[in-house]
Design a protein around this motif. Sequence first.
Motif, mmCIF file in Angstrom:
data_model
loop_
_atom_site.group_PDB
_atom_site.id
_atom_site.type_symbol
_atom_site.label_atom_id
_atom_site.label_comp_id
_atom_site.label_asym_id
_atom_site.label_seq_id
_atom_site.Cartn_x
_atom_site.Cartn_y
_atom_site.Cartn_z
ATOM 1 N N LEU A 123 0.947 -1.177 -0.107
ATOM 2 C CA LEU A 123 0.074 -0.174 -0.133
ATOM 3 C C LEU A 123 0.909 1.178 -0.049
ATOM 4 O O LEU A 123 0.388 2.246 -0.538
ATOM 5 C CB LEU A 123 -0.955 0.140 1.176
ATOM 6 N N GLN A 124 2.028 1.183 0.557
ATOM 7 C CA GLN A 124 2.982 2.451 0.580
ATOM 8 C C GLN A 124 3.326 2.693 -0.777
ATOM 9 O O GLN A 124 3.582 3.838 -1.109
ATOM 10 C CB GLN A 124 4.160 1.962 1.312
ATOM 11 N N LEU A 125 3.523 1.586 -1.749
ATOM 12 C CA LEU A 125 3.703 2.097 -3.139
ATOM 13 C C LEU A 125 2.466 2.606 -3.945
ATOM 14 O O LEU A 125 2.721 3.358 -5.007
ATOM 15 C CB LEU A 125 4.213 0.799 -3.947
ATOM 16 N N PHE A 126 1.287 2.309 -3.397
ATOM 17 C CA PHE A 126 0.078 2.838 -4.444
ATOM 18 C C PHE A 126 -0.930 3.484 -3.311
ATOM 19 O O PHE A 126 -1.955 2.635 -2.915
ATOM 20 C CB PHE A 126 -0.380 1.714 -5.050
ATOM 21 N N PRO A 127 -0.774 4.650 -2.870
ATOM 22 C CA PRO A 127 -1.709 5.182 -1.729
ATOM 23 C C PRO A 127 -2.913 5.405 -2.483
ATOM 24 O O PRO A 127 -3.130 5.716 -3.630
ATOM 25 C CB PRO A 127 -1.120 6.521 -1.415
ATOM 26 N N TRP A 128 -3.819 5.474 -1.696
ATOM 27 C CA TRP A 128 -5.431 5.300 -2.242
ATOM 28 C C TRP A 128 -5.671 6.614 -2.870
ATOM 29 O O TRP A 128 -6.388 6.450 -3.766
ATOM 30 C CB TRP A 128 -6.285 4.984 -0.958
ATOM 31 N N TRP A 129 -5.189 7.543 -2.390
ATOM 32 C CA TRP A 129 -5.494 8.957 -3.182
ATOM 33 C C TRP A 129 -4.779 9.143 -4.464
ATOM 34 O O TRP A 129 -5.601 9.593 -5.505
ATOM 35 C CB TRP A 129 -4.961 9.913 -2.318
ATOM 36 N N SER A 130 -3.800 8.395 -4.668
ATOM 37 C CA SER A 130 -3.043 8.487 -6.089
ATOM 38 C C SER A 130 -3.981 7.575 -7.074
ATOM 39 O O SER A 130 -4.073 7.842 -8.117
ATOM 40 C CB SER A 130 -1.738 7.638 -6.059
ATOM 41 N N VAL A 131 -4.349 6.224 -6.752
ATOM 42 C CA VAL A 131 -5.255 5.475 -7.315
ATOM 43 C C VAL A 131 -6.553 6.396 -7.795
ATOM 44 O O VAL A 131 -6.962 6.202 -9.013
ATOM 45 C CB VAL A 131 -5.630 4.268 -6.607
ATOM 46 N N LEU A 132 -7.117 6.896 -6.524
ATOM 47 C CA LEU A 132 -8.175 7.407 -6.827
ATOM 48 C C LEU A 132 -8.057 8.707 -7.940
ATOM 49 O O LEU A 132 -9.053 9.176 -8.710
ATOM 50 C CB LEU A 132 -8.781 8.162 -5.597
ATOM 51 N N ALA A 133 -7.027 9.508 -7.820
ATOM 52 C CA ALA A 133 -6.536 10.655 -8.871
ATOM 53 C C ALA A 133 -6.467 10.076 -10.165
ATOM 54 O O ALA A 133 -7.049 10.705 -10.853
ATOM 55 C CB ALA A 133 -5.534 11.317 -8.313
ATOM 56 N N ALA A 134 -5.931 9.008 -10.311
ATOM 57 C CA ALA A 134 -5.615 8.449 -11.679
ATOM 58 C C ALA A 134 -6.819 7.982 -12.447
ATOM 59 O O ALA A 134 -7.069 8.343 -13.558
ATOM 60 C CB ALA A 134 -4.469 7.476 -11.635
ATOM 61 N N ASN A 135 -7.693 7.322 -11.818
ATOM 62 C CA ASN A 135 -8.999 6.935 -12.320
ATOM 63 C C ASN A 135 -9.915 8.157 -12.373
ATOM 64 O O ASN A 135 -10.617 8.029 -13.398
ATOM 65 C CB ASN A 135 -9.620 5.714 -11.262
ATOM 66 N N THR A 136 -9.941 9.017 -11.683
ATOM 67 C CA THR A 136 -10.782 10.381 -11.747
ATOM 68 C C THR A 136 -10.151 10.946 -13.172
ATOM 69 O O THR A 136 -11.302 11.247 -13.848
ATOM 70 C CB THR A 136 -10.739 11.238 -10.518
#
Length: 164
Positions: A123-136
């Motif tokens: 999870l430290q490699l893919f924080p939730w906010w980064s995944v959410l930002a990319a998909n948004t």
Amino acid sequence: MTRHRHDLLREGLITGMIGAVAVAGWFLITDLIQGHPLATPSILGQVILYGQTAPVTTPVEVGPALSYTLLHIGVFVLFGIGVTELVHLAMTSPLARFGLMITAVVFELFFFLITYVLFAGTLQLFPWWSVLAANTLALLAMGYYLASRHRSLGRRFASEALGA
């Protein structure tokens, strides 16, 4: 009334490629900022396609990075074709307009949850906010492209989004 003919596969391919490039571009930028270009596709390829539980973060492994990139593009192209068909249906169907809105929510939740489940140890490699930002970013880019191709859809949402 002028009728426009849209090629579903061509338009879906472009839609999917726009989404794929948006997500890949986001993670390329974040990888560059962290000083590890292409680390994200390398790690995702190792975990998803090669089943590694402890992926190598540096140096970038080319095989997994290329394999994952092909998978990433393929999934987005299929998603783009599906969303494009839904947009075409939404031109005449309130139910499809509802489906289009639900698809956006499910898209965000699905990739967020997949990231969480598959990468609990990373999870430290893919924080939730980064995944959410990319998909948004991908949803906005694909939505902008489709909205510009189907201008009357906005009017249909405004007049009766989900039917009367």
